[in-house]
Each structure stands twice: as C-alpha cells, then as structure tokens.
Write a protein that holds these residues in place. Structure first.
Motif, PDB file in Angstrom:
ATOM      1  N   HIS A   1      11.083   8.218   5.142  1.00  0.00           N
ATOM      2  CA  HIS A   1      10.041   7.820   5.988  1.00  0.00           C
ATOM      3  C   HIS A   1      10.215   6.489   6.970  1.00  0.00           C
ATOM      4  O   HIS A   1       9.490   6.671   7.974  1.00  0.00           O
ATOM      5  CB  HIS A   1       9.053   7.062   4.814  1.00  0.00           C
ATOM      6  CG  HIS A   1       8.631   8.049   3.570  1.00  0.00           C
ATOM      7  ND1 HIS A   1       7.603   8.654   3.825  1.00  0.00           N
ATOM      8  CD2 HIS A   1       9.067   8.290   2.522  1.00  0.00           C
ATOM      9  CE1 HIS A   1       7.311   9.488   2.938  1.00  0.00           C
ATOM     10  NE2 HIS A   1       8.383   9.146   2.137  1.00  0.00           N
TER      11      HIS A   1
ATOM     12  N   GLU B   1       0.730  -1.176   0.024  1.00  0.00           N
ATOM     13  CA  GLU B   1      -0.003  -0.003  -0.095  1.00  0.00           C
ATOM     14  C   GLU B   1       0.823   1.219   0.006  1.00  0.00           C
ATOM     15  O   GLU B   1       0.454   2.485  -0.521  1.00  0.00           O
ATOM     16  CB  GLU B   1      -0.766   0.180   1.346  1.00  0.00           C
ATOM     17  CG  GLU B   1      -2.052  -1.130   1.342  1.00  0.00           C
ATOM     18  CD  GLU B   1      -3.066  -0.828   2.440  1.00  0.00           C
ATOM     19  OE1 GLU B   1      -3.795  -0.099   2.504  1.00  0.00           O
ATOM     20  OE2 GLU B   1      -2.416  -1.497   3.650  1.00  0.00           O
ATOM     21  N   ASN B   2       2.183   1.044   0.569  1.00  0.00           N
ATOM     22  CA  ASN B   2       3.063   2.255   0.518  1.00  0.00           C
ATOM     23  C   ASN B   2       4.134   2.000   0.079  1.00  0.00           C
ATOM     24  O   ASN B   2       5.057   1.273   0.444  1.00  0.00           O
ATOM     25  CB  ASN B   2       3.161   2.591   2.179  1.00  0.00           C
ATOM     26  CG  ASN B   2       3.896   4.030   2.448  1.00  0.00           C
ATOM     27  OD1 ASN B   2       4.665   4.318   1.323  1.00  0.00           O
ATOM     28  ND2 ASN B   2       3.693   4.522   3.531  1.00  0.00           N
ATOM     29  N   GLU B   3       4.542   2.644  -1.044  1.00  0.00           N
ATOM     30  CA  GLU B   3       5.893   2.402  -1.664  1.00  0.00           C
ATOM     31  C   GLU B   3       7.087   2.747  -1.053  1.00  0.00           C
ATOM     32  O   GLU B   3       8.325   2.452  -1.472  1.00  0.00           O
ATOM     33  CB  GLU B   3       5.929   2.967  -3.029  1.00  0.00           C
ATOM     34  CG  GLU B   3       5.779   4.448  -3.139  1.00  0.00           C
ATOM     35  CD  GLU B   3       6.090   4.935  -4.521  1.00  0.00           C
ATOM     36  OE1 GLU B   3       6.018   6.066  -4.650  1.00  0.00           O
ATOM     37  OE2 GLU B   3       5.803   4.289  -5.578  1.00  0.00           O
ATOM     38  N   ASN B   4       7.168   3.468   0.005  1.00  0.00           N
ATOM     39  CA  ASN B   4       8.110   3.946   0.709  1.00  0.00           C
ATOM     40  C   ASN B   4       8.504   3.327   2.087  1.00  0.00           C
ATOM     41  O   ASN B   4       9.603   3.663   2.584  1.00  0.00           O
ATOM     42  CB  ASN B   4       7.819   5.535   1.407  1.00  0.00           C
ATOM     43  CG  ASN B   4       7.444   6.484  -0.005  1.00  0.00           C
ATOM     44  OD1 ASN B   4       8.128   6.424  -0.677  1.00  0.00           O
ATOM     45  ND2 ASN B   4       6.582   7.166   0.360  1.00  0.00           N
TER      46      ASN B   4
ATOM     47  N   ALA C   1       0.753   2.809   8.256  1.00  0.00           N
ATOM     48  CA  ALA C   1       1.496   3.468   7.322  1.00  0.00           C
ATOM     49  C   ALA C   1       1.291   2.718   5.903  1.00  0.00           C
ATOM     50  O   ALA C   1       1.656   3.059   5.006  1.00  0.00           O
ATOM     51  CB  ALA C   1       3.059   3.339   7.672  1.00  0.00           C
ATOM     52  N   GLY C   2       0.564   1.709   6.090  1.00  0.00           N
ATOM     53  CA  GLY C   2       0.206   0.732   4.950  1.00  0.00           C
ATOM     54  C   GLY C   2       0.977  -0.522   4.567  1.00  0.00           C
ATOM     55  O   GLY C   2       1.064  -0.903   3.314  1.00  0.00           O
TER      56      GLY C   2
END
Length: 479
Positions: free
Chosen positions: A283, A182-185, A324-325
């Motif tokens: 992040h 969900e969060n590419e970071n 955060a995903g």
C-alpha cells in the motif's frame, strides 16, 4: 488524632500513616497497570478506537509555517500601522524586560504589502496570499493566539508537545494514542519533510507513550519533496510468500518473548512495526506515487512551477494520506537546518519568497479537499510557533512575538468565513477572546471527539496530558 499543640514524633507519624501510604501505593500500581495494560497494547494498539463523544472531524492536516509568519503582514490588518509608521511609541516588549521592566520605545513599521478584502465575508488579506485570500469564506481565523516561549526552540516544542522544555508526546502521538488509525496498512501519524532543528524529532515523538505512537517521517526538510517516500518498503530478493513465512516465524519468536516480558513496550512496538511494514509493501509505494494525478491537479497545487513545486508536492501528499485514512498529517514548510524560513529579523521583504512558495499549494489543498468531499471530516490547521512584532528590529526586520498572532482552521466542525478574537490596534498583543496554544490543542482534540482532560497517560507516578493542567475548548469556533 494527635492532641493539639503536642509535637508529633517521626515514629508516631509513620505508625499512624502507614495504611494511608500503602493505599496510595496500591492505587498507583493499579492505575499504572491499567494505563499500560499489555492485554490492550500488545494486541493491536493502532486499531481504531471509539471517540469519547461524537466527533466533528476524523483526521487533521497541520500545515506548519516554521519561523513565525508576521500576522500584521498577512491576515491581521492594522491600518494604524500606516498612519504611525516611523513614530517611536512605547510597547511592552519581551526583549527589554530585563532592562526596562518590559516597556520601551520602538519605531512602528507599517506592512510592506497592501491588504484587500476577499469573499462575501470581506476578510482582509495582504497581497502576500492572494490565493488563500480567495478561500476566506471557507476559513476560520483565530486572531488572538498567544503562546509560551520567545525563542524558536521552546515555542516550536510548545506548539508540537504542549511544553517548552520537557520530553513530552507530540500532538499527533496523542491523537493516535486516543483514536488509533483508520487504515492499518499505513502509519496513523505522518510528518512530511520535517526539520532537524528547533525540536527536530521531538516534534513528532511519542516520548513516554508506547512506541507504536511515534510519528513516521517522510523525507526531510533538506531533501526535495519529490524524493520524500517510504524507504526500503519492498524486498526485491524474496517473494511475498517467502517473506510471509519469514514474518510468521519471526513473530512467533517475538510473541514468546512478549509472554515473559509483557511490560516491554519497545519489544511490543517492534512486533507491531514488523506487521505494519509487511502490509505497507502493498500500500505505501502507491501512496507517495503522484504519477497518476492529473495535470489539472498538478496545476492546482503549483506542481511543475519553480516557486511552488516543492511545497505543492507536500500538500498533495497530505491530501492523498487523508484520503487513505492517516489520522494526523503534518506538512512542514521548514528550514534545512539553518535559519527558520519565516524568521526575518532583517529584510521582512523575504516574507514574499515564502508566501509565493506556500500560497498556491495551501489554497490548492483546500480547494482539492473541498471538491472531493474530504473537508467534511478533515480539519486543516495552518500556523507558526508565534508571530512577529509590529515595530522595527534593526532597519527592516521584525522580532519574535508570542503575545498575539494568527492561525486559521478549515473544514470539519469549524465555522466557515469566521473570525475570532483580536489583537490590539497595532497587532502586538491578543486582547479580545484570547486563545492560548493549550486552548488550541484542547479544541483540536474536542473536534476529534476527545476530551483533553480525560486523554491521559500515567508516567513517573502522575497522569500526563497534552494540555497539562490548562486548556479551554473554544466552542465559539464550532459550526
């Protein structure tokens, strides 16, 4: 067709079947090309993927109780144990199969802890878990779990990978392979304080899946949770702009290599890991920094209290990662390389130590997730690799029991305040609405919008999946 009753020579068989073999080989190569297509995997393998059907959950937090907590001392109330305490009765016991055909007399041992009813549902919970007991109206208990393997190593591997002895991808790797992140970071699959024993890294391995889907270990079991962080994320010597230039040059060289080695999975994973590492600088450090959390939150998880501080920090990290995903988060109440924590072959009284360490943090996680609205799309899964027997081992211990034990679920998509399945009157063997570990895996994937029979990967000439050729979705658990 060959004439009936006439022997077929090797030459005739090969001549007649050649086209068929060629067709099979071509089909295999095409399937392999589709399954491992570099046009998909080399672009952004962790990009969010559409689920196969509308999901009930977006992510999973798995709370792993390593060593096998005793179901009859925790959540599976069996009053008959008290009335039969000390009596020698016949049980089907895996330890005696070689000598007696599986049956032998054993001394019944009652629970050392009282059970009480909690909540509107009146579910029985032992005094080991008073805080989780207060959450029973939000929990979905499965009292009829059974699994493969009797020893910790095989059963732990089976819990994590669906096999007792093969090198297979872990649950989290299958999930990120099917859905991306969900969060590419940040990593899509994180395991907090994993153990180095009983499977070790294999419990969060990608195995033959592309290397992008390997779990990221945060800390380790022998290390205090306050030291669990992403190491070497920041470059203190170069500016961000300088690092960006370096990455751009490095990635251009890597991409040139990929053009001539399009099926090099490891190189493709290195390319994407460099990109992820660069993004994580901004992040990841904040993700593991708990200094901004309130005192009320710390108190909720038991952080700052000697018995619960360590596991409380792990559970709070899990909430932050879910926020955060991160797609799949595993929290490990695990050993430090010696005896698994819940493994009381003698002195079952030690269950109290581990319950005190984990009860408040787990209950705090459930409360915190609920009040933040995160339970609406996050599934919490609690359990060990197996349970324990309702009779004595030695003077005051319990041996492993893979035939009947308890897990619970909470959150997105499952019934709240619900109990499913049952063990026999002693709590020894699942007898009603049995749920195998393959069934649990199939159910978890279904809640994420994945058909466990269609989530496959071609390797060594065959299609593999988490549930092998088994697994039933237990739809009775769904809200």
């Amino acid at each position: 067709m060959f004439p009936q009753h006439q022997p077929v020579t090797r030459r005739q068989l090969l001549a007649t079947s050649a086209c068929g073999f060629g067709s099979l080989a071509l089909n295999g190569m095409l399937n392999s090309a589709r399954a491992n297509s570099p046009s998909v995997s080399h672009q952004n393998p962790l990009a969010p993927q559409e689920p196969m059907f509308p999901p009930r959950a977006k992510r999973i937090i798995f709370i792993f109780m390593q060593g096998g907590p005793s179901q009859v001392d925790t959540f599976d109330y069996k009053p008959l144990l008290a009335s039969k305490d000390g009596e020698e009765l016949e049980f089907k016991d895996s330890r005696k199969i070689a000598k007696t055909g599986g049956y032998g007399k054993e001394k019944v041992m009652q629970s050392l802890w009282k059970f009480r009813q909690y909540g509107e549902t009146g579910h029985w919970v032992s005094d080991l878990f008073p805080e989780i007991g207060k959450q029973v109206d939000d929990l979905c208990f499965v009292h009829s779990m059974h699994t493969n393997g009797v020893a910790h190593g095989p059963s732990t591997l089976f819990l994590h990978t669906g096999t007792t002895n093969l090198i297979m991808p872990s649950v989290g790797s299958w999930v990120t392979y099917g859905l991306g992140t969900e969060n590419e970071n940040i990593p899509g699959f994180i395991t907090i304080s994993p153990s180095s024993s009983n499977g070790g890294p294999r419990n969060y391995s990608n195995a033959f899946l592309p290397s992008h889907y390997q779990g990221t270990a945060l800390g380790r079991a022998a290390q205090p949770a306050k030291e669990a962080r992403f190491n070497n994320v920041k470059n203190q010597q170069w500016s961000l702009a300088r690092q960006r230039q370096q990455l751009k040059l490095l990635q251009s060289l890597n991409q040139s290599q990929l053009q001539s080695n399009q099926d090099d999975d490891e190189l493709a994973a290195v390319v994407s890991s460099f990109e992820l590492a660069f993004r994580m600088q901004q992040h990841a450090p904040g993700l593991t920094d708990l200094s901004g959390e309130s005192k009320a939150t710390f108190d909720l998880y038991g952080i700052g209290q000697p018995e619960t501080d360590d596991f409380g920090r792990q559970c709070l990290l899990a909430r932050r990662m879910a926020e955060a995903g991160t797609r799949y988060i595993q929290v490990n109440y695990a050993d430090n390389g010696n005896t698994p924590r819940w493994d009381q072959h003698s002195k079952i009284q030690k269950h109290e130590i581990h319950a005190k360490a984990s009860d408040k943090p787990v209950a705090g996680l459930i409360q915190d997730m609920k009040q933040r609205g995160l339970l609406e799309d996050t599934l919490i899964w609690w359990g060990g690799e197996f349970g324990r027997n309702p009779f004595k081992q030695g003077v005051d211990g319990r041996d492993h029991n893979p035939k009947g034990f308890t897990h619970f679920l909470c959150g997105a998509g499952v019934k709240a305040g619900f109990s499913y399945g049952a063990t026999d009157e002693f709590g020894h063997e699942a007898v009603e609405n049995k749920v195998h570990m393959h069934d649990m895996h199939a159910t978890l994937l279904h809640l994420l919008g994945i058909d466990h029979e269609r989530l496959t990967y071609r390797h060594a000439g065959r299609d593999f999946r988490l549930t092998d050729v088994e697994g039933r979705v237990v739809s009775e658990l769904f809200s």
